[in-house]
Motif scaffolding. Structure first.
Motif, PDB file in Angstrom:
ATOM      1  N   VAL A 153      92.798  62.224  37.263  1.00  0.00           N
ATOM      2  CA  VAL A 153      94.023  63.014  37.413  1.00  0.00           C
ATOM      3  C   VAL A 153      95.245  62.122  37.231  1.00  0.00           C
ATOM      4  CG1 VAL A 153      95.434  64.329  39.053  1.00  0.00           C
ATOM      5  CG2 VAL A 153      92.996  64.792  38.861  1.00  0.00           C
ATOM      6  N   SER A 154      95.205  60.925  37.809  1.00  0.00           N
ATOM      7  CA  SER A 154      96.317  59.993  37.665  1.00  0.00           C
ATOM      8  C   SER A 154      96.554  59.634  36.197  1.00  0.00           C
ATOM      9  CB  SER A 154      96.053  58.731  38.485  1.00  0.00           C
ATOM     10  OG  SER A 154      97.128  57.827  38.361  1.00  0.00           O
ATOM     11  N   LEU A 155      95.485  59.408  35.460  1.00  0.00           N
ATOM     12  CA  LEU A 155      95.617  59.100  34.031  1.00  0.00           C
ATOM     13  C   LEU A 155      96.177  60.291  33.255  1.00  0.00           C
ATOM     14  CD1 LEU A 155      92.270  57.168  33.407  1.00  0.00           C
ATOM     15  CD2 LEU A 155      94.588  56.230  33.353  1.00  0.00           C
ATOM     16  N   LEU A 156      95.727  61.489  33.588  1.00  0.00           N
ATOM     17  CA  LEU A 156      96.254  62.689  32.921  1.00  0.00           C
ATOM     18  C   LEU A 156      97.741  62.859  33.215  1.00  0.00           C
ATOM     19  CD1 LEU A 156      93.335  65.174  33.642  1.00  0.00           C
ATOM     20  CD2 LEU A 156      93.987  64.256  31.409  1.00  0.00           C
ATOM     21  N   GLY A 196      79.530  66.931  40.032  1.00  0.00           N
ATOM     22  CA  GLY A 196      78.931  65.716  40.592  1.00  0.00           C
ATOM     23  C   GLY A 196      79.809  64.475  40.558  1.00  0.00           C
ATOM     24  N   ILE A 197      81.091  64.628  40.264  1.00  0.00           N
ATOM     25  CA  ILE A 197      82.010  63.477  40.227  1.00  0.00           C
ATOM     26  C   ILE A 197      82.615  63.295  41.617  1.00  0.00           C
ATOM     27  CG2 ILE A 197      84.078  62.505  39.132  1.00  0.00           C
ATOM     28  CD1 ILE A 197      81.694  62.959  37.220  1.00  0.00           C
ATOM     29  N   ASN A 198      82.605  62.060  42.128  1.00  0.00           N
ATOM     30  CA  ASN A 198      83.180  61.853  43.469  1.00  0.00           C
ATOM     31  C   ASN A 198      84.702  61.956  43.418  1.00  0.00           C
ATOM     32  OD1 ASN A 198      84.460  59.239  43.103  1.00  0.00           O
ATOM     33  ND2 ASN A 198      82.428  58.315  43.190  1.00  0.00           N
ATOM     34  N   ALA A 199      85.294  62.178  44.593  1.00  0.00           N
ATOM     35  CA  ALA A 199      86.737  62.463  44.691  1.00  0.00           C
ATOM     36  C   ALA A 199      87.581  61.315  44.151  1.00  0.00           C
ATOM     37  CB  ALA A 199      87.108  62.755  46.140  1.00  0.00           C
ATOM     38  N   GLU A 200      87.196  60.079  44.439  1.00  0.00           N
ATOM     39  CA  GLU A 200      88.015  58.951  43.979  1.00  0.00           C
ATOM     40  C   GLU A 200      88.052  58.881  42.454  1.00  0.00           C
ATOM     41  OE1 GLU A 200      88.737  54.212  44.760  1.00  0.00           O
ATOM     42  OE2 GLU A 200      86.979  55.158  45.618  1.00  0.00           O
ATOM     43  N   VAL A 247     105.952  65.740  37.498  1.00  0.00           N
ATOM     44  CA  VAL A 247     104.723  65.035  37.130  1.00  0.00           C
ATOM     45  C   VAL A 247     104.714  63.636  37.752  1.00  0.00           C
ATOM     46  CG1 VAL A 247     103.446  64.040  35.187  1.00  0.00           C
ATOM     47  CG2 VAL A 247     104.340  66.367  35.035  1.00  0.00           C
ATOM     48  N   GLU A 248     105.860  62.951  37.734  1.00  0.00           N
ATOM     49  CA  GLU A 248     105.941  61.619  38.351  1.00  0.00           C
ATOM     50  C   GLU A 248     105.638  61.683  39.843  1.00  0.00           C
ATOM     51  OE1 GLU A 248     109.278  59.380  35.571  1.00  0.00           O
ATOM     52  OE2 GLU A 248     109.923  60.471  37.348  1.00  0.00           O
ATOM     53  N   MET A 249     106.180  62.699  40.518  1.00  0.00           N
ATOM     54  CA  MET A 249     105.927  62.837  41.960  1.00  0.00           C
ATOM     55  C   MET A 249     104.455  63.146  42.221  1.00  0.00           C
ATOM     56  SD  MET A 249     109.312  64.713  43.522  1.00  0.00           S
ATOM     57  CE  MET A 249     109.051  66.213  42.621  1.00  0.00           C
ATOM     58  N   ALA A 250     103.862  64.021  41.413  1.00  0.00           N
ATOM     59  CA  ALA A 250     102.446  64.349  41.592  1.00  0.00           C
ATOM     60  C   ALA A 250     101.582  63.108  41.398  1.00  0.00           C
ATOM     61  CB  ALA A 250     102.036  65.450  40.607  1.00  0.00           C
ATOM     62  N   ARG A 251     101.898  62.325  40.379  1.00  0.00           N
ATOM     63  CA  ARG A 251     101.134  61.103  40.134  1.00  0.00           C
ATOM     64  C   ARG A 251     101.313  60.105  41.262  1.00  0.00           C
ATOM     65  NH1 ARG A 251     102.886  56.885  36.640  1.00  0.00           N
ATOM     66  NH2 ARG A 251     101.345  55.254  36.808  1.00  0.00           N
ATOM     67  N   ALA A 252     102.520  60.011  41.817  1.00  0.00           N
ATOM     68  CA  ALA A 252     102.770  59.107  42.935  1.00  0.00           C
ATOM     69  C   ALA A 252     101.926  59.497  44.148  1.00  0.00           C
ATOM     70  CB  ALA A 252     104.253  59.105  43.295  1.00  0.00           C
ATOM     71  N   VAL A 253     101.783  60.791  44.393  1.00  0.00           N
ATOM     72  CA  VAL A 253     100.962  61.246  45.520  1.00  0.00           C
ATOM     73  C   VAL A 253      99.495  60.892  45.286  1.00  0.00           C
ATOM     74  CG1 VAL A 253     100.119  63.283  46.759  1.00  0.00           C
ATOM     75  CG2 VAL A 253     102.537  63.093  46.196  1.00  0.00           C
ATOM     76  N   VAL A 254      98.990  61.161  44.089  1.00  0.00           N
ATOM     77  CA  VAL A 254      97.598  60.837  43.767  1.00  0.00           C
ATOM     78  C   VAL A 254      97.362  59.335  43.894  1.00  0.00           C
ATOM     79  CG1 VAL A 254      95.879  60.787  41.909  1.00  0.00           C
ATOM     80  CG2 VAL A 254      97.216  62.852  42.313  1.00  0.00           C
TER      81      VAL A 254
END
Length: 125
Positions: A74-77, A64-68, A107-114
């Motif tokens: 995810v960004s914090l993780l 029940g958690i919205n995508a945003e 990890v930096e690239m993944a966070r940048a995308v998110v």
């Protein structure tokens, strides 16, 4: 010493291509092409469903958690993973240091995308 015989051409497996990754990328591109150009992808995503973190885990993703909100988490993780990896890199040596640095970079690239997805959805009219 000069080689007299040239190396044979690389096969697909030697070039490092992974057919499973290619198929996954193709499926993602197909799904994205079905989205209307003016639709916000983040708004079109459904809420989370309850999912275990791993097999036999005591923990799960709450439903029940919205995508945003999920992407913010995810960004914090990923930020935490960056900081831990940076700390470990200082203690590594040789090949370990290179592997850890590669992890940090991924990890930096993944966070940048998110973060770019989140920022892009906030700046839409």
């Amino acid at each position: 010493m000069k080689k007299l015989v040239p190396d044979p051409p690389l096969t697909a497996a030697q070039r490092g291509r992974n057919p499973e990754h290619d198929l996954a990328n193709q499926q993602i591109r197909q799904k994205l092409s079905l989205q209307p150009a003016d639709a916000s992808l983040i708004q079109s995503l459904k809420k989370t469903i309850s999912t275990p973190v791993s097999r036999d885990s005591l923990f799960s993703v709450r439903g029940g958690i919205n995508a945003e909100e999920a992407l913010l988490h995810v960004s914090l993780l990923l930020k935490s993973a960056e900081e831990v990896s940076d700390e470990i890199t200082e203690r590594g040596s040789g090949i370990e240091r290179g592997l850890i640095w590669s992890l940090v970079h991924s990890v930096e690239m993944a966070r940048a995308v998110v973060d770019a997805l989140l920022d892009g959805s906030r700046h839409r009219p």
